[in-house]
Design a protein around this motif. Structure first.
Motif, mmCIF file in Angstrom:
data_model
loop_
_atom_site.group_PDB
_atom_site.id
_atom_site.type_symbol
_atom_site.label_atom_id
_atom_site.label_comp_id
_atom_site.label_asym_id
_atom_site.label_seq_id
_atom_site.Cartn_x
_atom_site.Cartn_y
_atom_site.Cartn_z
ATOM 1 N N GLU A 55 62.328 51.954 60.395
ATOM 2 C CA GLU A 55 62.150 53.295 60.909
ATOM 3 C C GLU A 55 61.373 54.160 59.914
ATOM 4 O O GLU A 55 61.428 53.949 58.702
ATOM 5 C CB GLU A 55 63.514 53.948 61.165
ATOM 6 C CG GLU A 55 64.366 53.212 62.168
ATOM 7 C CD GLU A 55 65.354 52.292 61.500
ATOM 8 O OE1 GLU A 55 66.438 52.093 62.053
ATOM 9 O OE2 GLU A 55 65.039 51.760 60.413
ATOM 10 N N ILE A 56 60.633 55.135 60.424
ATOM 11 C CA ILE A 56 59.862 56.020 59.562
ATOM 12 C C ILE A 56 60.737 57.197 59.143
ATOM 13 O O ILE A 56 61.340 57.858 59.969
ATOM 14 C CB ILE A 56 58.606 56.537 60.295
ATOM 15 C CG1 ILE A 56 57.683 55.357 60.623
ATOM 16 C CG2 ILE A 56 57.872 57.562 59.446
ATOM 17 C CD1 ILE A 56 56.469 55.748 61.443
ATOM 18 N N SER A 101 60.314 65.154 54.648
ATOM 19 C CA SER A 101 61.236 66.183 54.174
ATOM 20 C C SER A 101 62.566 65.605 53.705
ATOM 21 O O SER A 101 63.487 66.342 53.379
ATOM 22 C CB SER A 101 61.493 67.210 55.281
ATOM 23 O OG SER A 101 62.093 66.620 56.401
ATOM 24 N N VAL A 102 62.698 64.293 53.671
ATOM 25 C CA VAL A 102 63.930 63.656 53.209
ATOM 26 C C VAL A 102 63.958 63.625 51.680
ATOM 27 O O VAL A 102 62.999 63.214 51.030
ATOM 28 C CB VAL A 102 64.056 62.224 53.759
ATOM 29 C CG1 VAL A 102 65.256 61.505 53.144
ATOM 30 C CG2 VAL A 102 64.186 62.251 55.274
ATOM 31 N N VAL A 136 64.444 52.613 45.910
ATOM 32 C CA VAL A 136 64.305 53.743 46.830
ATOM 33 C C VAL A 136 62.841 53.944 47.197
ATOM 34 O O VAL A 136 62.490 54.099 48.372
ATOM 35 C CB VAL A 136 64.880 55.036 46.207
ATOM 36 C CG1 VAL A 136 64.438 56.260 47.001
ATOM 37 C CG2 VAL A 136 66.405 54.968 46.152
ATOM 38 N N HIS A 137 61.974 53.937 46.212
ATOM 39 C CA HIS A 137 60.549 54.121 46.474
ATOM 40 C C HIS A 137 59.992 53.014 47.366
ATOM 41 O O HIS A 137 59.143 53.272 48.235
ATOM 42 C CB HIS A 137 59.776 54.161 45.157
ATOM 43 C CG HIS A 137 59.931 55.443 44.410
ATOM 44 N ND1 HIS A 137 59.767 55.557 43.040
ATOM 45 C CD2 HIS A 137 60.252 56.699 44.828
ATOM 46 C CE1 HIS A 137 59.956 56.802 42.668
ATOM 47 N NE2 HIS A 137 60.261 57.514 43.734
ATOM 48 N N ALA A 138 60.472 51.797 47.183
ATOM 49 C CA ALA A 138 59.995 50.679 47.998
ATOM 50 C C ALA A 138 60.516 50.775 49.430
ATOM 51 O O ALA A 138 59.805 50.456 50.384
ATOM 52 C CB ALA A 138 60.425 49.354 47.372
ATOM 53 N N ALA A 139 61.768 51.216 49.578
ATOM 54 C CA ALA A 139 62.403 51.236 50.898
ATOM 55 C C ALA A 139 61.992 52.449 51.723
ATOM 56 O O ALA A 139 61.817 52.346 52.939
ATOM 57 C CB ALA A 139 63.924 51.206 50.754
ATOM 58 N N PRO A 192 59.207 55.052 51.053
ATOM 59 C CA PRO A 192 58.121 55.602 50.234
ATOM 60 C C PRO A 192 57.730 57.030 50.591
ATOM 61 O O PRO A 192 57.113 57.721 49.773
ATOM 62 C CB PRO A 192 56.963 54.631 50.487
ATOM 63 C CG PRO A 192 57.292 53.960 51.782
ATOM 64 C CD PRO A 192 58.777 53.863 51.806
ATOM 65 N N THR A 193 58.079 57.499 51.785
ATOM 66 C CA THR A 193 57.723 58.869 52.168
ATOM 67 C C THR A 193 58.756 59.893 51.728
ATOM 68 O O THR A 193 58.548 61.100 51.879
ATOM 69 C CB THR A 193 57.537 58.975 53.687
ATOM 70 O OG1 THR A 193 58.733 58.562 54.339
ATOM 71 C CG2 THR A 193 56.380 58.100 54.148
#
Length: 243
Positions: free
Chosen positions: A2-3, A7-8, A28-31, A33-34
């Protein structure tokens, strides 16, 4: 996968977690990234700040140890001040799997708070003795307050939506177990919608467990005191948040 909306905010409270925090930040960054990752250093005396910074996290260093509740309150205030709609708490010891963050966030479509529940039929995480029965009792009581069946109200793996972010930025408790039991009671009594999603825990990547045999023996009394304190607090009225 899921995207996750930009804002998370992923908030990682950390106290002397130099052995694991960098791996957690990278996971966290890999899972997701946004999402933005911020580590709240809770008065660490080791290399936690350096490790988290080197891994690419934004680090907020508290001047002294406030406990998980105090660290998370700082995280919620940071979120509100910087326009984040969603806060997800991920522990620095590596037990929470960041790949499940999108699932927790998706659960906010019909809830204000989503708990990553350890005792809901997924994984083999377990506790024994007084702590086990305290957790069962607390889940029943808080579930009744929230009018929702809950099995794990002491999980630190949680997602909070816009209304909960506003609530917790001003009212997140810093006392022992305040970040779990008391926070959920405050939220439920304020009209927040609480639900849980089954998750599996991973083994700690470093550091020492927070509950040894002696601490587990007194867990029931302290947990009961935390629940009583939560019920004694005045009910908080939360204004509707703009969509």
């Amino acid at each position: 996968m899921e995207i996750v909306d930009h804002s998370v905010l992923i908030v990682i409270p950390a106290l002397n977690e130099q052995e694991s925090v960098a791996d957690v930040v990278r996971d966290v960054h890999a899972a997701v990234p946004t999402a933005t990752c911020v580590v709240i250093d809770d008065g660490s005396t080791d290399g936690t700040v350096a490790a988290a910074t080197a891994a690419g996290a934004t680090v907020l260093a508290l001047p002294f140890n406030l406990g998980v509740g105090g660290a998370m309150r700082a995280g919620f205030r940071y979120a509100r001040a910087n326009g984040y709609d969603v806060v997800v708490q991920v522990d620095a010891d590596g037990q929470h799997d960041p790949r499940l963050v999108p699932t927790l966030v998706a659960g906010l479509d019909d809830a204000d708070i989503v708990i990553g529940a350890r005792f809901a039929g997924v994984g083999d995480y377990g506790v024994r003795g007084p702590r086990k029965w305290a957790m069962k009792t607390l889940a029943m009581v808080i579930g009744a307050i929230a009018r929702q069946k809950l099995t794990d109200v002491t999980s630190g793996f949680k997602a909070a939506g816009p209304r909960a972010v506003d609530l917790f930025a001003d009212n997140y408790p810093a006392e022992y177990l305040g970040d779990t039991i008391e926070a959920l009671v405050i939220a439920a009594r304020s009209g927040m919608r609480i639900r849980q999603i089954p998750v599996a825990m991973r083994a700690r990547q470093g550091g020492e467990p927070s509950h040894g045999p002696i601490k587990s023996a007194v867990y029931l009394v302290r947990a009961g005191a935390a629940l009583l304190l939560a019920m004694m607090r005045p009910r908080v009225t939360v204004a509707e948040v703009k969509s």
